[in-house]
Design a protein around this motif. Structure first.
Motif: not given
Length: 125
Positions: A45-50, A105-121
């Protein structure tokens, strides 16, 4: 506890556009920074945007900078990812995340505990 539900994925030709949405179950969403991540088959899994909690600051991975735009509407408990000029290498499952640590400066790290289920592109060449 915040539940996140993504939508807006689909199949698009290279050069096309999609807009992903992430709807949160609680108004406390407006207190959290949020981010988008993606995972292609066989890859990590990779970071895209925050985006900051207020929406005033954004941060992008180099691979999507200038093509993707992250935004949010706290009144609607919703975050967005506008994806333009899509490429086949953008094909992945996209996940939204909330509650992570945002730094200009460093973006979004670490990510939070809340995740969605995902959507396919899927981007066809």
């Amino acid at each position: 506890q915040v539940q996140l539900v993504e939508s807006g994925g689909g199949l698009v030709q290279a050069g096309g556009s999609l807009r992903l949405s992430c709807v949160a179950s609680r108004r406390t969403f407006s207190n959290y920074a949020m981010g988008w991540f993606r995972q292609a088959p066989g890859k990590e899994r990779e970071f895209v945007a925050a985006i900051s909690w207020s929406g005033s600051r954004t941060y992008y991975a180099d691979s999507v900078k200038g093509r993707f735009t992250i935004s949010r509407d706290n009144a609607k408990n919703t975050g967005y990812l506008q994806m333009n000029s899509l490429k086949p290498e953008d094909t992945a499952a996209y996940y939204c995340n909330a509650g992570g640590y945002y730094s200009g400066s460093y973006g979004y790290n670490p990510p939070g505990d809340y995740w969605g289920q995902g959507t396919q592109v899927t981007v066809s060449s």
